[in-house]
Design an enzyme around this catalytic site. Structure first.
Site, mmCIF file in Angstrom:
data_model
loop_
_atom_site.group_PDB
_atom_site.id
_atom_site.type_symbol
_atom_site.label_atom_id
_atom_site.label_comp_id
_atom_site.label_asym_id
_atom_site.label_seq_id
_atom_site.Cartn_x
_atom_site.Cartn_y
_atom_site.Cartn_z
ATOM 1 N N TYR A 1 -2.995 11.244 7.989
ATOM 2 C CA TYR A 1 -3.376 10.333 6.906
ATOM 3 C C TYR A 1 -3.395 8.882 7.396
ATOM 4 O O TYR A 1 -4.351 8.139 7.150
ATOM 5 C CB TYR A 1 -2.406 10.468 5.725
ATOM 6 C CG TYR A 1 -2.324 9.218 4.903
ATOM 7 C CD1 TYR A 1 -3.329 8.880 3.997
ATOM 8 C CD2 TYR A 1 -1.260 8.328 5.054
ATOM 9 C CE1 TYR A 1 -3.271 7.702 3.278
ATOM 10 C CE2 TYR A 1 -1.193 7.157 4.342
ATOM 11 C CZ TYR A 1 -2.193 6.848 3.451
ATOM 12 O OH TYR A 1 -2.148 5.673 2.753
ATOM 13 N N GLY B 1 0.829 -1.199 0.000
ATOM 14 C CA GLY B 1 0.000 0.000 0.000
ATOM 15 C C GLY B 1 0.861 1.244 0.000
ATOM 16 O O GLY B 1 1.912 1.280 -0.657
ATOM 17 N N CYS B 2 0.451 2.265 0.716
ATOM 18 C CA CYS B 2 1.171 3.537 0.751
ATOM 19 C C CYS B 2 2.643 3.325 1.122
ATOM 20 O O CYS B 2 2.953 2.824 2.200
ATOM 21 C CB CYS B 2 0.508 4.463 1.766
ATOM 22 S SG CYS B 2 1.449 5.957 2.103
ATOM 23 N N PHE B 3 3.542 3.724 0.227
ATOM 24 C CA PHE B 3 4.953 3.466 0.509
ATOM 25 C C PHE B 3 5.491 4.307 1.648
ATOM 26 O O PHE B 3 6.464 3.926 2.295
ATOM 27 C CB PHE B 3 5.834 3.581 -0.735
ATOM 28 C CG PHE B 3 5.667 4.798 -1.612
ATOM 29 C CD1 PHE B 3 5.239 6.017 -1.129
ATOM 30 C CD2 PHE B 3 5.969 4.703 -2.963
ATOM 31 C CE1 PHE B 3 5.111 7.126 -1.950
ATOM 32 C CE2 PHE B 3 5.837 5.813 -3.804
ATOM 33 C CZ PHE B 3 5.420 7.024 -3.297
#
Length: 218
Positions: A192, A35-37
């Site tokens: 986030y 997912g989000c690096f």
């Protein structure tokens, strides 16, 4: 003269010791998608034995893609990190164990709030031994969860680093404009990560086995 010789001998011994330590290292790289690096980078940069973590892209058909191209879709790339680590401190099977318990390996459509192919999970492998270790780690994760994991093992692919502003995002004090107003990147990252439900879902899946969750003291 005797003192000079003794000092020289001591310096040579120290250099020999340092050289021996350097040669004792077994530096390797692993490329994984979770997912989000930003989040995978933030997790693994605090693992003993990890030398560096670089956010980037892999698995697609477009050479040296930009972040905008990847998130727009159509490049085939995933958000990945390239982890350089010392296998004498962090064995490869342990790294994979930690990785799988930091993601949702049951989700084939993305990770947490981030949806789409570019956010799906994967383990990239270079050798038959890498593949064997990855498949063993996935099988153990399936047994631990009591469900079949869907994170695939993929052949190694060219790695393209993301733009500089993505690297160490979670540590940056640079101000950016968010929907909450101006915030430092590090603060925006925390907002986030919480809003995306990453840690909440990982805790739901893995409980005490989740390695990177904030732990309350006392």
């Amino acid at each position: 003269m005797t003192k000079a010789l003794a000092l020289t001998a001591a310096l040579l011994a120290a250099l020999a010791t340092q050289s021996g330590r350097a040669h004792a290292q077994d530096l390797r790289t692993a490329v994984v998608a979770g997912g989000c690096f930003w989040c995978v980078e933030a997790d693994f940069e605090r693992v003993p034995g990890v030398v560096s973590v670089v956010s980037g892209f892999a698995g697609g058909s477009v050479p040296n893609p930009s972040y905008r191209q990847v998130v727009a879709g159509g490049t085939g790339h995933l958000e990945v990190v390239r982890i350089t680590y010392d296998a004498t401190i962090l064995p490869q099977d342990r790294l994979l164990h930690l990785f799988l318990r930091s993601i949702d390996p049951l989700d084939a459509g993305g990770q947490f709030c981030d949806r789409g192919e570019n956010y799906t999970s994967a383990i990239f492998v270079e050798t038959p031994q890498d593949r064997q270790l990855a498949e063993a780690a996935l099988a153990q994760a399936s047994r631990d969860l009591g469900q079949e994991v869907v994170t695939p093992v993929r052949d190694a692919a060219p790695f393209y680093p993301a733009e500089a502003y993505h690297q160490d995002y979670y540590l940056s004090d640079e101000l950016i404009l968010t929907r909450f107003g101006p915030r430092r990147k590090s603060v925006a990252y925390g907002l986030y990560r919480t809003a995306c439900g990453r840690d909440a879902r990982v805790e739901q899946l893995w409980g005490a086995d989740a390695p990177f969750l904030p732990r309350s003291g006392g």
